[in-house]
Write a protein that holds these residues in place. Structure first.
Motif, PDB file in Angstrom:
ATOM      1  N   ILE A  13       0.980  -1.259  -0.150  1.00  0.00           N
ATOM      2  CA  ILE A  13       0.015   0.062  -0.069  1.00  0.00           C
ATOM      3  C   ILE A  13       1.163   1.164  -0.011  1.00  0.00           C
ATOM      4  O   ILE A  13       0.423   2.185  -0.509  1.00  0.00           O
ATOM      5  N   CYS A  14       2.095   1.306   0.665  1.00  0.00           N
ATOM      6  CA  CYS A  14       2.751   2.507   0.914  1.00  0.00           C
ATOM      7  C   CYS A  14       3.402   2.741  -0.389  1.00  0.00           C
ATOM      8  O   CYS A  14       3.778   4.034  -0.424  1.00  0.00           O
ATOM      9  N   LEU A  15       3.831   1.876  -1.224  1.00  0.00           N
ATOM     10  CA  LEU A  15       4.787   2.285  -2.334  1.00  0.00           C
ATOM     11  C   LEU A  15       3.771   2.506  -3.523  1.00  0.00           C
ATOM     12  O   LEU A  15       3.261   1.809  -4.134  1.00  0.00           O
ATOM     13  N   PHE A  16       3.831   3.774  -3.937  1.00  0.00           N
ATOM     14  CA  PHE A  16       2.796   4.330  -4.979  1.00  0.00           C
ATOM     15  C   PHE A  16       3.920   4.735  -5.944  1.00  0.00           C
ATOM     16  O   PHE A  16       4.936   5.083  -5.600  1.00  0.00           O
ATOM     17  N   ALA A 142     -11.310   4.039   9.331  1.00  0.00           N
ATOM     18  CA  ALA A 142     -10.754   5.569   8.972  1.00  0.00           C
ATOM     19  C   ALA A 142      -9.915   5.959  10.074  1.00  0.00           C
ATOM     20  O   ALA A 142      -9.473   7.090   9.653  1.00  0.00           O
ATOM     21  N   LYS A 143      -9.849   5.543  11.369  1.00  0.00           N
ATOM     22  CA  LYS A 143      -8.850   6.174  12.274  1.00  0.00           C
ATOM     23  C   LYS A 143      -7.614   5.978  11.665  1.00  0.00           C
ATOM     24  O   LYS A 143      -6.666   6.935  12.264  1.00  0.00           O
ATOM     25  N   ASP A 144      -7.164   5.021  10.805  1.00  0.00           N
ATOM     26  CA  ASP A 144      -6.013   5.056  10.345  1.00  0.00           C
ATOM     27  C   ASP A 144      -5.716   6.179   9.156  1.00  0.00           C
ATOM     28  O   ASP A 144      -4.394   6.401   8.662  1.00  0.00           O
ATOM     29  N   GLU A 171      -5.429   5.184   0.297  1.00  0.00           N
ATOM     30  CA  GLU A 171      -6.285   4.644  -0.686  1.00  0.00           C
ATOM     31  C   GLU A 171      -7.763   4.286  -0.181  1.00  0.00           C
ATOM     32  O   GLU A 171      -8.644   4.411  -0.830  1.00  0.00           O
ATOM     33  N   GLY A 172      -7.789   4.041   1.324  1.00  0.00           N
ATOM     34  CA  GLY A 172      -9.028   4.001   1.825  1.00  0.00           C
ATOM     35  C   GLY A 172      -9.859   5.417   1.578  1.00  0.00           C
ATOM     36  O   GLY A 172     -11.159   5.388   1.256  1.00  0.00           O
ATOM     37  N   ASP A 271      -1.216  15.272  -7.593  1.00  0.00           N
ATOM     38  CA  ASP A 271      -1.820  14.151  -7.849  1.00  0.00           C
ATOM     39  C   ASP A 271      -3.180  13.469  -7.343  1.00  0.00           C
ATOM     40  O   ASP A 271      -4.092  13.105  -8.085  1.00  0.00           O
ATOM     41  N   TYR A 272      -3.694  14.119  -6.134  1.00  0.00           N
ATOM     42  CA  TYR A 272      -4.933  13.917  -5.741  1.00  0.00           C
ATOM     43  C   TYR A 272      -5.988  14.487  -6.464  1.00  0.00           C
ATOM     44  O   TYR A 272      -6.745  13.346  -6.782  1.00  0.00           O
TER      45      TYR A 272
END
Length: 692
Positions: A13-16, A142-144, A171-172, A271-272
């Protein structure tokens, strides 16, 4: 302050995939909805009447629910139509959660249907904060997404601490926002998505989120080779790199990691919006995209808010500004949004701003924006002890709205005429908060009040300088070798250059050079370097003028402020007072252009102008705004205007919403120019010059 993080997310997930630096990116081709091309934006806004928000934020009158309910009634929408409005920016999603806001979304659905019935466009408000008390029961994971505390304090929307900020690249979170957008576009059938809070959602503390830290390391690995990393940072292993410490008030950004972090943050925010815009257009290409980053208000938006306008606005059709003032201050300083309007033209956007409280703001937006008069009204909570609407505008402001609608043909399909380009280079304006802001904004102030047609440009536009007569580099200290070659080529082909202070004395990493990079053009030796913590010396020399190739170069040792800006504060307010050497700046432009400027307007310095063309309709349009209108009108303004080659003037006519009847002054055409006199300017005149 150093931060260490416990990695809560898997490496996958981290590596975009991260893009390279902005200056290496191609310009994103964005879609333009069919309806938005030539659409007259006259807006009503009601996004903050939502009960979920009003009740939580507090300080509401007892009739607030009644006000909210009235917003979705047919009678209210009919009133909007009668006011001359063409668009409603509606409450939709504030961030409390789709479940918590279900009833309000249903009300927006009803409002959307009514707007379409009466021929009004509708925009849907989408907030960027998380009121966690209602959101987390719906989406516990979503706390993360939430940004961790910074310096012991939660990262929130100012004093509204119930609105936490999230790392928007999780991503969430992105998947949830896409659910919100899908409802707005496919269910409510909105015409525009209004992303609010763009000026706060990417403030630096958000990027201490562990996912952002990992993405920063990936960004550096992708942007540079190991050898380049050793040159940049002194080492090549990025595994233990952490985000640098953040202080809101800085002078010069010396730390190379902080410089790279600024570039990274700007790219992540862009990017977003690029991803969201692509998703919106995949659902319906006729939905416009808009965000709210504010404008060129004298702050380093790149360091503080991760807002690099060329990158961000590559994805939008409109953007909102709320920061700059429009007024003639008591000390005579002219304050305006003109820079922001000019930036919007360069970046192919249109501006939304509130004009409901000022006739001067309406005049300014008519002169400098395209296709719109902005926000003319919204609901007030209380006035005179009882609930009313703010829709009963003064008669003179109503006259401006009627004027805009009646003469809309003059406000659409225009191209501005600019003799001068003023560069805002990313590496300069992101890495030095002080003299480059002071000198650049003051030079622009001289052009505004000196009535010289100009554009504000960014790095990418250096490849298209042919349309300009003069390029201004006001202490643009950090330039790449490629940028310097583009500038040299422009001058050698006949362009004029006016440069000041320490322009080209630093490379793109803000490293001091021994000589000016453009020494061959300036023919001036650099000041002696002392050390990194001592400000550069201002050269004690007179203005230097040189002929280089077919062009002319003026080097000015300083833009001399009348009110010097202290270090580490925004370039705004009283610091905009005209430079002490204002006349010298204007004369340098005139000389560098070989006295070939398109326009001369003889009027007080409190009068500003904008010159545009409708080539397909054989018209030039000159807008005049008198910022001193409350104290004095202006009489007998003499104008000399260069006309398109081979054309003959047919008529000059003057239109105004200020109660003056339109008139057709006499004119003379000679030696490629038309000469005429504007007999009287109250606040705003539109001069139409027809030719064949």
């Amino acid at each position: 302050m150093k931060h260490r993080f416990v990695l809560l997310f898997c490496t996958a997930i981290c590596l975009f995939t991260l893009n390279a630096a902005a200056q290496q990116l191609p310009v994103v081709q964005k879609a333009q909805p069919k309806w938005a091309d030539g659409f007259p934006v006259i807006m009503i806004g009601n996004w903050d009447v939502k009960p979920s928000f009003r009740r939580r934020v507090g300080a509401n009158p007892v009739w607030m629910d009644e006000v909210y309910k009235r917003e979705s009634t047919e009678a209210q929408v009919k009133k909007y139509k009668e006011m001359g409005a063409t668009m409603v920016m509606a409450f939709f999603y504030k961030g409390f959660g789709l479940s918590a806001e279900k009833e309000e979304i249903d009300a927006t659905r009803k409002l959307s249907a009514l707007c379409k019935k009466y021929g009004l466009k509708i925009g849907a408000y989408v907030g960027a904060t998380m009121p966690y008390e209602t959101f987390l029961p719906e989406v516990p994971e979503a706390k993360d997404w939430i940004a961790p505390p910074y310096q012991g304090q939660p990262v929130t929307y100012g004093s509204q601490t119930f609105r936490k900020l999230v790392y928007f690249q999780h991503e969430g979170y992105k998947a949830y926002i896409k659910r919100v957008l899908k409802i707005a576009i496919e269910d409510l059938k909105v015409d525009l998505i209004h992303f609010d809070n763009s000026s706060i959602q990417a403030i630096a503390p958000v990027f201490y989120h562990p996912l952002a830290a990992e993405q920063f390391r990936a960004f550096l690995r992708k942007k540079y080779t190991p050898e380049q990393l050793r040159q940049r940072l002194g080492f090549s292993n990025m595994d233990y790199v952490e985000p640098p410490s953040y202080t809101k008030s800085i002078s010069i950004l010396h730390d190379p990691l902080a410089q790279e972090w600024t570039d990274f943050r700007c790219q992540r925010l862009a990017d977003y919006y690029g991803e969201m815009a692509q998703y919106i257009r995949s659902l319906n290409p006729d939905v416009a995209v808009e965000c709210n980053p504010h404008g060129l208000d004298g702050r380093n938006s790149m360091w503080n808010e991760s807002v690099d306008f060329p990158r961000l606005l590559a994805h939008t059709n409109y953007f909102w500004t709320e920061g700059e003032h429009t007024e003639l201050a008591a000390d005579g300083t002219l304050l305006s949004k003109i820079r922001t309007f000019k930036m919007a033209r360069t970046l192919n956007n249109r501006v939304f701003t509130n004009t409901s409280d000022s006739k001067l703001k309406m005049a300014e937006i008519l002169a400098y924006n395209r296709d719109g008069i902005g926000l003319i009204g919204g609901l007030e909570e209380m006035e005179g002890g009882k609930h009313q609407t703010s829709f009963e505008l003064p008669q003179d402001q109503k006259a401006y709205i009627r004027f805009f609608r009646d003469h809309f043909e003059y406000y659409t399909g225009t191209v501005n005429i600019a003799d001068v380009a003023v560069l805002h280079s990313f590496n300069t304006m992101a890495y030095n908060n002080d003299r480059p802001y002071q000198s650049t904004f003051l030079f622009e102030q001289s052009l505004i009040q000196g009535k010289i047609p100009f554009d504000i440009i960014f790095d990418a536009q250096l490849k298209n300088l042919d349309r300009y007569k003069v390029l201004v580099l006001a202490d643009q200290e950090s330039l790449t070798d490629e940028q310097q070659e583009l500038i040299r080529a422009f001058v050698r082909k006949g362009g004029g250059l006016v440069a000041t202070e320490h322009t080209s004395l630093y490379n793109s990493w803000h490293q001091r050079k021994e000589h000016f990079g453009l020494r061959d053009l300036f023919k001036v030796e650099a000041p002696e370097w002392h050390n990194r913590s001592t400000p550069e010396t201002i050269l004690s020399i007179a203005e230097q003028r040189n002929s280089v190739g077919k062009g002319r170069v003026s080097y000015l040792p300083e833009v001399i402020p009348s009110q010097p800006k202290p270090a580490m504060v925004a370039m705004s307010g009283k610091y905009f007072r005209l430079a002490k050497n204002h006349r010298q700046l204007i004369e340098a432009i005139q000389w560098a252009s070989a006295d070939a400027l398109s326009l001369k307007v003889e009027a007080p310095e409190t009068v500003t102008m904008e010159l545009v063309q409708q080539e397909d309709r054989n018209r030039l349009l000159l807008h005049l705004v008198n910022f001193n209108y409350q104290n004095s009108g202006v009489e007998n303004i003499k104008v000399a205007l260069k006309i398109p080659e081979g054309k003959k003037i047919q008529q000059v006519s003057i239109l105004s919403p200020d109660g003056n009847t339109s008139n057709t002054p006499a004119f003379q055409q000679e030696k490629g120019k038309v000469h005429f006199t504007v007999p009287q300017l109250a606040l705003y005149d539109l001069v139409v010059i027809r030719y064949r």
